[in-house]
Design a protein around this motif. Structure first.
Motif, PDB file in Angstrom:
ATOM      1  N   ALA A   1       0.827  -1.211   0.000  1.00 46.23           N
ATOM      2  CA  ALA A   1       0.000   0.000   0.000  1.00 46.23           C
ATOM      3  C   ALA A   1       0.861   1.261   0.000  1.00 46.23           C
ATOM      4  CB  ALA A   1      -0.930  -0.006   1.206  1.00 46.23           C
ATOM      5  N   LEU A   2       1.924   1.250   0.807  1.00 44.44           N
ATOM      6  CA  LEU A   2       2.766   2.438   0.925  1.00 44.44           C
ATOM      7  C   LEU A   2       3.721   2.605  -0.250  1.00 44.44           C
ATOM      8  CD1 LEU A   2       3.647   2.388   4.738  1.00 44.44           C
ATOM      9  CD2 LEU A   2       1.840   3.642   3.577  1.00 44.44           C
TER      10      LEU A   2
ATOM     11  N   LEU B   1      -0.627   6.952  -1.038  1.00 41.50           N
ATOM     12  CA  LEU B   1      -0.423   6.849   0.410  1.00 41.50           C
ATOM     13  C   LEU B   1       1.027   7.161   0.766  1.00 41.50           C
ATOM     14  CD1 LEU B   1      -2.444   3.596   1.178  1.00 41.50           C
ATOM     15  CD2 LEU B   1      -3.139   5.942   1.630  1.00 41.50           C
ATOM     16  N   LYS B   2       1.218   7.713   1.980  1.00 39.72           N
ATOM     17  CA  LYS B   2       2.547   8.039   2.469  1.00 39.72           C
ATOM     18  C   LYS B   2       2.772   7.370   3.821  1.00 39.72           C
ATOM     19  CE  LYS B   2       2.603  12.500   0.084  1.00 39.72           C
ATOM     20  NZ  LYS B   2       2.761  13.969   0.224  1.00 39.72           N
TER      21      LYS B   2
ATOM     22  N   GLN C   1       2.910   8.537   6.741  1.00 37.26           N
ATOM     23  CA  GLN C   1       2.020   8.982   7.824  1.00 37.26           C
ATOM     24  C   GLN C   1       0.641   8.329   7.758  1.00 37.26           C
ATOM     25  OE1 GLN C   1       3.516  10.998   5.584  1.00 37.26           O
ATOM     26  NE2 GLN C   1       2.177  12.681   4.934  1.00 37.26           N
ATOM     27  N   ASP C   2       0.360   7.611   6.671  1.00 37.95           N
ATOM     28  CA  ASP C   2      -0.928   6.918   6.531  1.00 37.95           C
ATOM     29  C   ASP C   2      -0.879   5.491   7.068  1.00 37.95           C
ATOM     30  OD1 ASP C   2      -2.074   9.137   5.199  1.00 37.95           O
ATOM     31  OD2 ASP C   2      -1.101   8.523   3.335  1.00 37.95           O
ATOM     32  N   LEU C   3       0.205   5.131   7.742  1.00 39.89           N
ATOM     33  CA  LEU C   3       0.381   3.751   8.198  1.00 39.89           C
ATOM     34  C   LEU C   3      -0.749   3.305   9.117  1.00 39.89           C
ATOM     35  CD1 LEU C   3       2.112   1.181   8.431  1.00 39.89           C
ATOM     36  CD2 LEU C   3       3.367   2.279  10.285  1.00 39.89           C
ATOM     37  N   ASN C   4      -1.119   4.119  10.096  1.00 38.64           N
ATOM     38  CA  ASN C   4      -2.183   3.735  11.031  1.00 38.64           C
ATOM     39  C   ASN C   4      -3.529   3.610  10.332  1.00 38.64           C
ATOM     40  OD1 ASN C   4      -0.398   3.690  13.152  1.00 38.64           O
ATOM     41  ND2 ASN C   4      -0.889   5.717  13.913  1.00 38.64           N
ATOM     42  N   LEU C   5      -3.770   4.452   9.334  1.00 34.94           N
ATOM     43  CA  LEU C   5      -5.015   4.364   8.570  1.00 34.94           C
ATOM     44  C   LEU C   5      -5.090   3.045   7.810  1.00 34.94           C
ATOM     45  CD1 LEU C   5      -7.615   5.559   7.372  1.00 34.94           C
ATOM     46  CD2 LEU C   5      -6.200   6.688   5.642  1.00 34.94           C
ATOM     47  N   VAL C   6      -3.986   2.678   7.163  1.00 36.57           N
ATOM     48  CA  VAL C   6      -3.943   1.415   6.421  1.00 36.57           C
ATOM     49  C   VAL C   6      -4.119   0.237   7.372  1.00 36.57           C
ATOM     50  CG1 VAL C   6      -2.506  -0.066   4.957  1.00 36.57           C
ATOM     51  CG2 VAL C   6      -2.483   2.401   4.628  1.00 36.57           C
ATOM     52  N   THR C   7      -3.491   0.311   8.556  1.00 37.43           N
ATOM     53  CA  THR C   7      -3.625  -0.753   9.555  1.00 37.43           C
ATOM     54  C   THR C   7      -5.081  -0.920   9.978  1.00 37.43           C
ATOM     55  OG1 THR C   7      -1.389  -0.345  10.391  1.00 37.43           O
ATOM     56  CG2 THR C   7      -2.905  -1.501  11.838  1.00 37.43           C
TER      57      THR C   7
END
Length: 292
Positions: A256-257, A264-265, A267-273
Protein backbone atom coordinates in the motif's frame (compact mmCIF):
# COMPACT_ATOMS: atom_id res chain seq x y z
CA UNK A 1 7.26 -3.17 -5.21
CA UNK A 2 11.04 -3.60 -5.46
CA UNK A 3 13.00 -6.63 -4.26
CA UNK A 4 14.59 -4.53 -1.50
CA UNK A 5 11.17 -3.40 -0.25
CA UNK A 6 9.87 -6.98 -0.39
CA UNK A 7 12.77 -8.31 1.67
CA UNK A 8 12.28 -5.45 4.14
CA UNK A 9 8.60 -6.35 4.49
CA UNK A 10 9.52 -10.01 4.97
CA UNK A 11 12.06 -9.06 7.65
CA UNK A 12 9.51 -7.02 9.60
CA UNK A 13 6.92 -9.74 9.02
CA UNK A 14 9.10 -12.30 10.79
CA UNK A 15 9.80 -9.90 13.69
CA UNK A 16 6.11 -9.18 14.16
CA UNK A 17 5.40 -12.92 13.91
CA UNK A 18 6.98 -13.22 17.34
CA UNK A 19 4.77 -10.38 18.58
CA UNK A 20 1.70 -12.03 17.02
CA UNK A 21 2.50 -15.36 18.69
CA UNK A 22 2.76 -13.56 22.03
CA UNK A 23 -0.54 -11.76 21.45
CA UNK A 24 -2.10 -15.07 20.44
CA UNK A 25 -1.23 -16.58 23.84
CA UNK A 26 -2.86 -13.75 25.78
CA UNK A 27 -5.89 -13.07 23.59
CA UNK A 28 -6.74 -16.48 22.20
CA UNK A 29 -5.34 -18.99 24.68
CA UNK A 30 -5.96 -17.14 27.96
CA UNK A 31 -8.77 -14.84 26.75
CA UNK A 32 -6.87 -12.00 28.46
CA UNK A 33 -7.13 -8.57 26.74
CA UNK A 34 -3.51 -7.54 27.25
CA UNK A 35 -2.34 -4.05 26.32
CA UNK A 36 0.96 -4.57 28.14
CA UNK A 37 2.56 -5.50 24.82
CA UNK A 38 2.68 -1.84 23.77
CA UNK A 39 5.04 -1.34 26.68
CA UNK A 40 6.98 -4.61 26.62
CA UNK A 41 7.84 -4.31 22.92
CA UNK A 42 9.60 -1.04 23.70
CA UNK A 43 11.04 -2.49 26.92
CA UNK A 44 12.59 -5.42 25.06
CA UNK A 45 14.11 -3.01 22.58
CA UNK A 46 15.32 -0.64 25.30
CA UNK A 47 17.00 -3.38 27.35
CA UNK A 48 18.66 -4.91 24.28
CA UNK A 49 19.80 -1.53 22.95
CA UNK A 50 21.26 -0.52 26.31
CA UNK A 51 23.23 -3.74 26.70
CA UNK A 52 24.48 -3.78 23.11
CA UNK A 53 25.50 -0.10 23.24
CA UNK A 54 27.64 -0.95 26.30
CA UNK A 55 29.45 -3.69 24.38
CA UNK A 56 27.63 -6.72 25.77
CA UNK A 57 26.76 -9.79 23.71
CA UNK A 58 23.65 -9.24 21.50
CA UNK A 59 22.41 -12.80 22.12
CA UNK A 60 22.63 -12.24 25.87
CA UNK A 61 20.81 -8.93 25.37
CA UNK A 62 17.93 -10.75 23.65
CA UNK A 63 17.70 -13.26 26.50
CA UNK A 64 17.70 -10.56 29.19
CA UNK A 65 15.07 -8.61 27.24
CA UNK A 66 12.84 -11.69 27.22
CA UNK A 67 13.28 -12.19 30.98
CA UNK A 68 12.53 -8.54 31.81
CA UNK A 69 9.44 -8.45 29.57
CA UNK A 70 8.30 -11.83 30.87
CA UNK A 71 8.47 -10.44 34.41
CA UNK A 72 6.41 -7.41 33.32
CA UNK A 73 3.78 -9.71 31.85
CA UNK A 74 3.73 -11.76 35.03
CA UNK A 75 3.12 -8.59 37.05
CA UNK A 76 0.13 -7.80 34.82
CA UNK A 77 -1.26 -11.26 35.54
CA UNK A 78 -0.54 -10.85 39.25
CA UNK A 79 -2.44 -7.55 39.36
CA UNK A 80 -5.42 -9.36 37.88
CA UNK A 81 -5.50 -12.67 39.75
CA UNK A 82 -4.07 -11.63 43.13
CA UNK A 83 -5.27 -8.05 43.55
CA UNK A 84 -8.54 -8.51 41.69
CA UNK A 85 -7.95 -5.67 39.20
CA UNK A 86 -9.88 -6.10 35.95
CA UNK A 87 -7.68 -7.69 33.26
CA UNK A 88 -7.89 -4.80 30.79
CA UNK A 89 -7.24 -2.19 33.47
CA UNK A 90 -4.32 -4.20 34.88
CA UNK A 91 -2.65 -4.26 31.46
CA UNK A 92 -3.24 -0.53 30.97
CA UNK A 93 -1.66 0.20 34.35
CA UNK A 94 1.40 -1.88 33.48
CA UNK A 95 1.68 -0.35 30.01
CA UNK A 96 1.57 3.15 31.54
CA UNK A 97 4.22 2.27 34.11
CA UNK A 98 6.50 0.77 31.45
CA UNK A 99 6.63 4.08 29.56
CA UNK A 100 8.48 5.70 32.47
CA UNK A 101 10.53 2.55 33.06
CA UNK A 102 11.65 2.54 29.43
CA UNK A 103 12.78 6.18 29.70
CA UNK A 104 14.75 5.20 32.80
CA UNK A 105 16.35 2.25 31.03
CA UNK A 106 17.42 4.30 28.01
CA UNK A 107 18.16 7.45 30.06
CA UNK A 108 16.58 9.41 27.24
CA UNK A 109 14.18 9.05 24.31
CA UNK A 110 16.40 6.82 22.15
CA UNK A 111 19.60 4.76 21.86
CA UNK A 112 21.37 4.47 18.46
CA UNK A 113 22.97 1.18 17.39
CA UNK A 114 24.35 2.16 14.00
CA UNK A 115 27.96 1.11 14.69
CA UNK A 116 27.27 -1.66 17.25
CA UNK A 117 27.44 -5.39 16.63
CA UNK A 118 24.09 -7.17 16.41
CA UNK A 119 22.91 -10.76 16.08
CA UNK A 120 22.69 -10.11 12.34
CA UNK A 121 26.21 -8.77 11.85
CA UNK A 122 27.81 -11.42 14.09
CA UNK A 123 26.20 -14.36 12.26
CA UNK A 124 26.19 -13.04 8.69
CA UNK A 125 28.01 -15.31 6.20
CA UNK A 126 30.56 -13.57 4.01
CA UNK A 127 28.87 -14.89 0.85
CA UNK A 128 25.45 -13.43 1.67
CA UNK A 129 24.30 -9.83 1.63
CA UNK A 130 22.96 -8.18 4.77
CA UNK A 131 19.50 -7.53 3.33
CA UNK A 132 19.19 -11.23 2.42
CA UNK A 133 20.68 -12.71 5.60
CA UNK A 134 18.38 -10.84 7.96
CA UNK A 135 15.14 -12.47 6.74
CA UNK A 136 16.89 -15.87 6.67
CA UNK A 137 18.07 -15.58 10.29
CA UNK A 138 14.68 -14.31 11.42
CA UNK A 139 12.98 -17.21 9.63
CA UNK A 140 15.13 -19.63 11.62
CA UNK A 141 14.24 -17.85 14.89
CA UNK A 142 10.51 -17.86 14.10
CA UNK A 143 10.52 -21.55 13.14
CA UNK A 144 12.34 -22.50 16.37
CA UNK A 145 9.96 -20.41 18.50
CA UNK A 146 6.90 -21.84 16.75
CA UNK A 147 8.07 -25.44 17.21
CA UNK A 148 8.86 -24.82 20.90
CA UNK A 149 5.46 -23.21 21.34
CA UNK A 150 3.69 -26.14 19.67
CA UNK A 151 5.59 -28.54 21.92
CA UNK A 152 4.86 -26.58 25.09
CA UNK A 153 1.12 -26.40 24.49
CA UNK A 154 1.01 -30.16 23.96
CA UNK A 155 2.51 -30.80 27.41
CA UNK A 156 0.47 -31.15 30.60
CA UNK A 157 1.24 -27.57 31.65
CA UNK A 158 0.37 -26.21 28.21
CA UNK A 159 -2.91 -28.11 28.11
CA UNK A 160 -3.73 -26.84 31.60
CA UNK A 161 -3.11 -23.29 30.38
CA UNK A 162 -5.38 -23.81 27.40
CA UNK A 163 -8.05 -25.23 29.71
CA UNK A 164 -7.75 -22.15 31.93
CA UNK A 165 -8.51 -19.90 28.99
CA UNK A 166 -11.32 -22.08 27.65
CA UNK A 167 -13.24 -22.62 30.91
CA UNK A 168 -11.87 -21.10 34.10
CA UNK A 169 -14.36 -22.77 36.47
CA UNK A 170 -13.93 -26.20 34.93
CA UNK A 171 -10.15 -25.87 35.09
CA UNK A 172 -10.36 -25.04 38.80
CA UNK A 173 -12.68 -27.99 39.35
CA UNK A 174 -10.01 -30.23 37.80
CA UNK A 175 -7.44 -29.02 40.34
CA UNK A 176 -5.56 -26.66 38.00
CA UNK A 177 -3.95 -23.62 39.63
CA UNK A 178 -5.56 -21.09 37.30
CA UNK A 179 -3.85 -18.11 38.95
CA UNK A 180 -0.45 -19.64 38.24
CA UNK A 181 -1.46 -20.47 34.67
CA UNK A 182 -2.58 -16.91 33.97
CA UNK A 183 0.67 -15.44 35.32
CA UNK A 184 2.78 -18.01 33.45
CA UNK A 185 0.88 -17.44 30.21
CA UNK A 186 1.22 -13.67 30.50
CA UNK A 187 4.95 -14.07 31.15
CA UNK A 188 5.39 -16.25 28.05
CA UNK A 189 3.31 -13.87 25.95
CA UNK A 190 5.27 -10.78 26.85
CA UNK A 191 8.62 -12.60 26.69
CA UNK A 192 7.94 -13.30 23.01
CA UNK A 193 6.94 -9.68 22.47
CA UNK A 194 10.15 -8.59 24.20
CA UNK A 195 12.20 -10.84 21.92
CA UNK A 196 10.50 -9.20 18.95
CA UNK A 197 11.39 -5.77 20.33
CA UNK A 198 15.02 -6.78 20.90
CA UNK A 199 15.36 -8.02 17.32
CA UNK A 200 13.50 -4.97 15.99
CA UNK A 201 15.99 -2.46 17.42
CA UNK A 202 18.91 -4.47 16.02
CA UNK A 203 17.21 -4.57 12.64
CA UNK A 204 16.32 -0.86 12.57
CA UNK A 205 19.56 0.43 14.09
CA UNK A 206 18.30 1.83 17.38
CA UNK A 207 15.62 1.98 20.06
CA UNK A 208 13.06 4.74 20.45
CA UNK A 209 10.56 5.42 23.24
CA UNK A 210 7.65 5.52 20.78
CA UNK A 211 8.47 2.24 19.02
CA UNK A 212 5.86 0.29 21.00
CA UNK A 213 2.88 2.46 20.07
CA UNK A 214 0.31 0.40 18.16
CA UNK A 215 2.04 -2.94 18.76
CA UNK A 216 -1.15 -4.51 20.09
CA UNK A 217 -3.03 -3.50 16.93
CA UNK A 218 -0.34 -5.05 14.74
CA UNK A 219 -0.38 -8.27 16.77
CA UNK A 220 -4.16 -8.52 16.68
CA UNK A 221 -4.19 -7.74 12.96
CA UNK A 222 -1.75 -10.59 12.31
CA UNK A 223 -3.80 -13.04 14.39
CA UNK A 224 -7.09 -12.02 12.77
CA UNK A 225 -5.74 -11.97 9.21
CA UNK A 226 -4.04 -15.35 9.63
CA UNK A 227 -7.06 -17.08 11.13
CA UNK A 228 -9.35 -15.54 8.53
CA UNK A 229 -7.27 -17.07 5.75
CA UNK A 230 -6.39 -20.40 7.41
CA UNK A 231 -9.22 -21.82 9.49
CA UNK A 232 -7.93 -24.78 11.50
CA UNK A 233 -8.47 -26.41 14.88
CA UNK A 234 -5.13 -28.17 15.36
CA UNK A 235 -2.77 -26.03 17.38
CA UNK A 236 0.11 -26.58 14.95
CA UNK A 237 -1.85 -25.04 12.09
CA UNK A 238 -3.26 -22.25 14.26
CA UNK A 239 0.23 -21.00 15.17
CA UNK A 240 1.23 -21.33 11.51
CA UNK A 241 -1.73 -19.14 10.53
CA UNK A 242 -0.58 -16.49 13.02
CA UNK A 243 2.91 -16.40 11.48
CA UNK A 244 1.50 -16.23 7.96
CA UNK A 245 -0.91 -13.50 9.06
CA UNK A 246 1.97 -11.34 10.36
CA UNK A 247 3.92 -11.75 7.12
CA UNK A 248 0.89 -10.98 4.95
CA UNK A 249 0.07 -7.97 7.10
CA UNK A 250 3.51 -6.45 6.55
CA UNK A 251 3.33 -7.18 2.83
CA UNK A 252 -0.06 -5.48 2.60
CA UNK A 253 1.34 -2.46 4.41
CA UNK A 254 4.45 -2.33 2.20
CA UNK A 255 2.39 -2.78 -0.96
CA UNK A 256 0.00 0.00 0.00
CA UNK A 257 2.77 2.44 0.92
CA UNK A 258 4.84 1.62 -2.19
CA UNK A 259 1.96 1.95 -4.65
CA UNK A 260 2.39 5.45 -6.06
CA UNK A 261 -0.97 5.43 -7.84
CA UNK A 262 -2.77 5.11 -4.48
CA UNK A 263 -1.02 8.18 -3.12
CA UNK A 264 -0.42 6.85 0.41
CA UNK A 265 2.55 8.04 2.47
CA UNK A 266 4.33 6.90 5.61
CA UNK A 267 2.02 8.98 7.82
CA UNK A 268 -0.93 6.92 6.53
CA UNK A 269 0.38 3.75 8.20
CA UNK A 270 -2.18 3.73 11.03
CA UNK A 271 -5.01 4.36 8.57
CA UNK A 272 -3.94 1.42 6.42
CA UNK A 273 -3.63 -0.75 9.56
CA UNK A 274 -7.15 0.14 10.68
CA UNK A 275 -8.55 -0.66 7.24
CA UNK A 276 -6.75 -4.02 7.11
CA UNK A 277 -8.04 -5.02 10.55
CA UNK A 278 -11.56 -3.99 9.54
CA UNK A 279 -11.38 -6.12 6.39
CA UNK A 280 -10.01 -9.06 8.36
CA UNK A 281 -12.87 -8.81 10.85
CA UNK A 282 -15.44 -8.71 8.06
CA UNK A 283 -13.99 -11.66 6.12
CA UNK A 284 -15.37 -14.47 8.37
CA UNK A 285 -18.90 -13.02 8.12
CA UNK A 286 -18.61 -12.75 4.34
CA UNK A 287 -17.49 -16.40 4.18
CA UNK A 288 -20.54 -17.49 6.17
CA UNK A 289 -22.87 -15.54 3.90
CA UNK A 290 -21.27 -17.02 0.80
CA UNK A 291 -21.63 -20.56 2.22
CA UNK A 292 -25.32 -19.96 2.91
Amino acid sequence: MSLFASLGALELGFIYSLVALGVFISFKVLRFPDLTVDGTFATGGAVAALMISQGLDPFLACLVAMLVCGFAGMVTGWLNVKLGIMDLLASILMMTALYSINLRIMDGPNIPLIVSDTVFSLTQPASMGDFVWRPVLLLIVVVVVKLLMDWFFSTETGLAMRSTGSNLRMARAQGISTDYMVMLGMALSNALVGLGGALFVQSQGGADISMGIGTIVIGLAAVIVGQSIITARRFVYITLSVVIGAILYRFFIALALNSDFIGLKAQDLNLVTALLVTVALILPKLKQKLKK
